[in-house]
Enzyme design. Structure first.
Site, short mmCIF file in Angstrom:
data_model
loop_
_atom_site.label_atom_id
_atom_site.label_comp_id
_atom_site.label_asym_id
_atom_site.label_seq_id
_atom_site.Cartn_x
_atom_site.Cartn_y
_atom_site.Cartn_z
N ASN A 91 -4.87 -6.82 -8.13
CA ASN A 91 -3.83 -7.06 -7.11
C ASN A 91 -4.16 -8.33 -6.34
O ASN A 91 -3.32 -9.22 -6.17
CB ASN A 91 -3.74 -5.89 -6.11
N ASP A 92 -5.40 -8.41 -5.86
CA ASP A 92 -5.78 -9.61 -5.12
C ASP A 92 -6.07 -10.78 -6.05
O ASP A 92 -5.73 -11.92 -5.74
CB ASP A 92 -6.99 -9.32 -4.23
N ARG B 278 -15.76 2.12 -2.42
CA ARG B 278 -15.69 0.72 -2.00
C ARG B 278 -15.90 0.65 -0.50
O ARG B 278 -15.29 1.41 0.25
CB ARG B 278 -14.32 0.13 -2.35
N GLU C 232 -12.15 -10.02 -7.41
CA GLU C 232 -10.76 -10.11 -6.98
C GLU C 232 -10.45 -11.46 -6.33
O GLU C 232 -9.37 -11.65 -5.80
CB GLU C 232 -10.38 -8.95 -6.06
N ARG D 267 0.99 -11.02 -2.12
CA ARG D 267 1.40 -9.77 -2.77
C ARG D 267 2.37 -8.94 -1.94
O ARG D 267 2.99 -8.01 -2.42
CB ARG D 267 0.16 -8.94 -3.16
N HIS E 169 0.80 -1.21 0.00
CA HIS E 169 0.00 0.00 0.00
C HIS E 169 0.84 1.27 0.00
O HIS E 169 0.40 2.31 -0.47
CB HIS E 169 -1.04 -0.05 1.12
N ARG F 37 -10.76 3.87 -1.75
CA ARG F 37 -10.46 2.83 -0.75
C ARG F 37 -10.89 3.37 0.61
O ARG F 37 -10.09 3.95 1.35
CB ARG F 37 -8.97 2.50 -0.74
C1 PEP Z 1 -7.10 -5.10 -5.79
O1 PEP Z 1 -7.07 -6.07 -5.04
O2 PEP Z 1 -6.68 -5.12 -6.97
C2 PEP Z 1 -7.63 -3.81 -5.32
C3 PEP Z 1 -7.86 -2.82 -6.15
O3 PEP Z 1 -7.87 -3.68 -3.98
P1 PEP Z 1 -6.72 -3.48 -2.86
O4 PEP Z 1 -5.42 -3.23 -3.60
O5 PEP Z 1 -7.14 -2.33 -2.02
O6 PEP Z 1 -6.75 -4.78 -2.15
MG MG Z 2 -8.16 -6.04 -3.17
#
Ligand code: PEP
Ligand code: MG
Length: 537
Positions: A449-450, A328, A426, A460, A185, A292
């Site tokens: 990402n997830d 979200r 995700e 990750r 993050h 977020r």
């Molecule tokens: C993701 O998982 O791609 C996403 C946009 O959410 P975050 O990165 O906040 O988990």
């Molecule tokens: Mg995510």
């Protein structure tokens, strides 16, 4: 001059003074030889704390109001609380040093208060923690919080999401951390803020770095401490060149994001807080594709109230002036830890109690957030998106909560605008089931990402696995194509809001798949628009 390297997470060149961001120190029992002296030190620390609180009380009363000032007053009462004071003095008399005694008694009493049923008494746990932290800081001579007097470069072991929210973003020129990963993050924040940053560096973190000059080269992944003249000259030239490239992108500001053959795609921005709005407007985003919202819950000691959340959402929605804002619902858990949620440690937090799973088990938290979002809807165009979905059943349960909250607000006479409801895709489960999920919602937004971490079974956050983390893996590409296809079959729109959306080498692929929206760091929009406009798809 010291030269070192790291993995760049955002390009650019920054030059500034170093601020070392150290973790809160841990308090260990140093034992005391002179008990009388230690008792006197504790007594002096109490007086210093009392004076500090008086200054804070006066300031709060003048600038904020009586109610907030009363909270400060309650804290100073603990300085005379017999249980608290005598507990500490007893520990000192038994041979412990003052800071450790304060820390231990403060912690024990805070836990006792936190376990009580009464909401008022529960809230006192925070007051005890605050007052004991203050006393520990006075007794150990630690600096008061992390403050930047002028713009500079933050050097840290790593930064948690809670630590990043407490930073004065206007003053940060770059991040340089020893840990972290390209998808952490902190890396995401650097991209939102449009500042060069390096993770996984070889830097030796030491307080003596404070105030020294550093150059961060986010193109090459290098940093220089006390740079020599030749390096400074070369880096200034590089910085200027980067500035010129950015200036060249300005011609894409305000243009429609449409390919040569007329395919349109919306270019939205990802943000974490209302403060990021300035980056969105600066980046020329056509909407917000991912707010977020969990960041509003981080870096504080108690739940934000419905009004606090509402004000934050309203600020964003109003600033976007009719452009869509996808909020979200909170995705707490995994690496985003918040003490007052009382989350117990888990073996596999990424696979654990997080996101929608918390909301559907603790519905009061969910409902408060939903009420705030719906209330903000009348100020513009709002959409709600739910994270970590794996099943139809969850969507049904969510819908029921939404309907109840909407009905409740309508009965109260609160003005509402229509709100779209979408889900993040995700998890592999949601991707595979996307044909069945699509008819139940208004849109999909793919969290790559997830989705990548769960599909490839690669954490990750684990930098050791970066070599295996293939963001272009064919399994991900197949899932992405399938998700867009299933969305369109059901007549809903599909977007991508994970970091992959900003990967310029994939823009043509995403256009071919038919994605309707790409949501990226605000600083990426103009470059992405250039790519779209020049595309032959
Ligand atoms: C993701 O998982 O791609 C996403 C946009 O959410 P975050 O990165 O906040 O988990
Ligand atoms: Mg995510």
């Amino acid at each position: 001059m010291i030269k070192g390297t790291g993995r760049p997470v955002y390009e650019g060149v920054a030059i500034g003074r170093i601020y070392v961001h150290s973790k809160q120190q841990t308090v260990t029992d140093k034992k005391c030889a002179d008990i009388e002296k230690e008792l006197a030190r504790f007594s002096e620390a109490k007086e210093t704390a009392r004076e500090e609180l008086q200054v804070l009380y006066d300031k709060t009363l003048k600038e904020i109001g009586e109610e907030q000032a009363a909270i400060i007053e309650v804290q100073s009462l603990f300085l005379d609380d017999l249980d608290f004071v005598e507990g500490i003095e007893d520990m000192i008399k038994a041979g412990s040093d003052a800071a450790f005694s304060v820390h231990e008694i403060g912690d024990a009493q805070a836990s006792t208060f936190a376990a009580l049923d009464d909401e008022y008494m529960k809230a006192r746990a925070t007051d005890i923690r605050d007052i004991s932290d203050r006393l520990v800081r006075i007794l150990t001579g630690a600096a008061q919080g992390f403050r930047m007097d002028e713009p500079g470069i933050i050097v840290a072991e790593d930064l948690t999401p809670s630590e990043t929210v407490a930073l004065d973003k206007d003053k940060i020129l770059a991040f340089v951390t020893r840990q972290g990963s390209s998808n952490s993050h902190t890396a995401i924040l650097a991209r939102v803020m449009n500042i060069p940053s390096l993770v996984l560096t070889d830097i030796d973190i030491d307080p003596s770095l404070n105030g020294r000059t550093m150059i961060v080269d986010g193109f090459a992944g290098n940093y220089y401490i006390d740079p020599d003249d030749a390096t400074m000259k070369a880096m200034l030239e590089k910085k200027e060149k980067a500035g010129a490239y950015k200036a060249g992108l300005e011609s894409y500001r305000g243009k429609e994001s449409v390919t040569r053959k007329g395919q349109h795609v919306s270019l939205f921005a990802n943000i974490g807080s209302p403060d990021d709005i300035k980056y969105v407007l600066d980046g020329d985003a056509e909407g917000i594709g991912l707010l977020r919202s969990e960041f509003l819950y981080l870096g504080r000691d108690s739940f934000p109230t419905e009004d606090e959340l509402f004000e934050a959402y309203r600020k964003v929605v109003e600033a976007m002036n009719g452009k869509k804002v996808v909020i979200r619902t909170l995705d707490i858990g995994a690496d985003k830890k918040v003490d007052y949620f009382n989350l117990t440690p888990e073996e596999n937090p990424a696979l654990g109690y997080r996101g929608i799973r918390i909301c559907l088990t603790q519905k009061d938290i969910f409902r408060t957030q939903l009420r705030a979002i719906y209330r903000a809807s009348s100020y513009g165009k709002v959409a709600i998106m739910f994270p970590m979905i794996i099943s139809e059943k969850e969507i049904e349960e969510i819908k029921k909560c939404c309907e109840e909250v909407e009905a409740e607000l309508k009965a109260e006479g609160v003005p509402l605008n229509p709100v779209e409801h979408g889900i993040m895709i995700e998890t592999p489960a949601a991707a595979v089931m996307s044909d069945q999920l699509a008819p139940l919602v208004d849109f999909f937004s793919v969290g790559t990402n997830d989705l990548t971490q769960y599909t490839l079974a690669i954490d990750r956050q684990n930098e050791k696995l970066d070599a295996f983390y293939d963001a272009h893996h064919p399994a991900i590409m197949r899932l992405l194509a399938m998700i867009a296809r299933n969305a369109h079959k059901a007549g809903i729109w599909a977007g991508i809001c994970g970091e992959l959306a900003g990967d310029l080498s994939l823009t043509d692929e995403f256009l071919k798949m038919g994605y309707d929206e790409l949501s990226v760091a605000p600083s990426r929009i103009l470059e992405l628009r250039k790519n779209v406009i020049e595309s032959n798809i």
